[in-house]
Design a protein around this motif. Sequence first.
Motif, PDB file in Angstrom:
ATOM      1  N   THR A 140      -5.885   1.517  13.810  1.00 28.66           N
ATOM      2  CA  THR A 140      -4.670   1.030  13.732  1.00 28.66           C
ATOM      3  C   THR A 140      -4.287   2.548  12.906  1.00 28.66           C
ATOM      4  O   THR A 140      -2.847   2.728  13.028  1.00 28.66           O
ATOM      5  CB  THR A 140      -4.751  -0.081  12.484  1.00 28.66           C
ATOM      6  N   ASP A 147      -3.019   5.020  15.152  1.00 25.53           N
ATOM      7  CA  ASP A 147      -1.819   4.199  15.991  1.00 25.53           C
ATOM      8  C   ASP A 147      -0.698   4.494  14.722  1.00 25.53           C
ATOM      9  O   ASP A 147       0.664   5.643  15.128  1.00 25.53           O
ATOM     10  CB  ASP A 147      -1.129   3.389  16.204  1.00 25.53           C
ATOM     11  N   ASP A 148      -0.664   5.016  13.396  1.00 25.87           N
ATOM     12  CA  ASP A 148       0.525   4.888  12.544  1.00 25.87           C
ATOM     13  C   ASP A 148      -0.015   6.434  12.248  1.00 25.87           C
ATOM     14  O   ASP A 148       1.603   7.135  12.271  1.00 25.87           O
ATOM     15  CB  ASP A 148      -0.203   4.410  11.433  1.00 25.87           C
ATOM     16  N   SER A 171       2.457   7.746  15.138  1.00 21.42           N
ATOM     17  CA  SER A 171       4.188   6.874  15.051  1.00 21.42           C
ATOM     18  C   SER A 171       4.682   8.273  14.005  1.00 21.42           C
ATOM     19  O   SER A 171       5.976   7.404  14.263  1.00 21.42           O
ATOM     20  CB  SER A 171       3.788   5.572  15.553  1.00 21.42           C
ATOM     21  N   GLY A 172       3.838   7.934  13.370  1.00 26.86           N
ATOM     22  CA  GLY A 172       5.063   9.031  12.356  1.00 26.86           C
ATOM     23  C   GLY A 172       4.816   8.007  10.844  1.00 26.86           C
ATOM     24  O   GLY A 172       5.125   8.305   9.897  1.00 26.86           O
ATOM     25  N   ALA A 173       4.368   6.593  11.306  1.00 32.89           N
ATOM     26  CA  ALA A 173       4.270   6.002  10.282  1.00 32.89           C
ATOM     27  C   ALA A 173       3.360   6.501   8.977  1.00 32.89           C
ATOM     28  O   ALA A 173       3.863   6.227   8.069  1.00 32.89           O
ATOM     29  CB  ALA A 173       4.295   4.719  10.569  1.00 32.89           C
ATOM     30  N   LEU A 174       2.366   6.782   9.190  1.00 34.62           N
ATOM     31  CA  LEU A 174       1.619   7.631   8.417  1.00 34.62           C
ATOM     32  C   LEU A 174       1.020   8.761   8.275  1.00 34.62           C
ATOM     33  O   LEU A 174       1.042   9.283   8.430  1.00 34.62           O
ATOM     34  CB  LEU A 174      -0.106   6.590   8.256  1.00 34.62           C
ATOM     35  N   GLU A 228      -8.107   5.592   3.591  1.00 34.47           N
ATOM     36  CA  GLU A 228      -6.716   4.964   4.566  1.00 34.47           C
ATOM     37  C   GLU A 228      -7.151   3.900   4.883  1.00 34.47           C
ATOM     38  O   GLU A 228      -6.822   2.384   4.923  1.00 34.47           O
ATOM     39  CB  GLU A 228      -5.662   5.843   5.316  1.00 34.47           C
TER      40      GLU A 228
END
Length: 214
Positions: free
Chosen positions: A23, A26-27, A30-33, A49
């Motif tokens: 996870t 993935d984040d 995707s740029g989410a993290l 994290e």
Amino acid sequence: AMLAACNIITKNESLQIIDGLQTVLDDIESGALPIDENAEDIHMFVEAELTKRIGDSGKRLHTARSRNDQVALDIRLFLKNECDRIEKSIKDLIQVLLNKAEQEADTVMTGYTHLQRAQPVTLAYHLLAYYQMFSRDKERFADCLTRIDRLPLGSGALAGTTYNTDRDFLAEELGFAKVLPNGMDAVADRDFAIEFINCCAIAMMHLSRFCEEL
């Protein structure tokens, strides 16, 4: 996975860590993290994290590891991929030279030595000189890879770990041909990286020469 296989952590903890790491990856992708630039390094960032997401099990990610052997591992994994990518590119270039040489087998041109006209040659002969050079470059990267393709993970800070780990398991999972036997050497020396840079420099010299002649 190795820690669980060696009964250092539980199977459940292993699965939690692996799922949690996925996870995080993935984040990040995707740029989410966004990566925290204030973190000491990528390993500390990921561990912090992960621990936020799965709790104390996240701290067990660091078991039997040091950032010393993790960084050494990262560099070797990166260079393994680069050697493979560059070898394939050179192979493609070599095939183009062979195809072109076949087409130009009867095309006569002037051969030069010391920037002066010398003997007549064919364009194929000229191109095949570069076939030889780039073939050696390809061989150099393949040979360099044999010294990069050795696992440092499990060396700890420099003298191994008191945990009963399975380094052969790690080597197989991560796709390494061999395990580095001495931890101090594994974490402290970067001769393989210097060798890789040397291979790049020689290949670029040949490419530069080829471009200049064209």
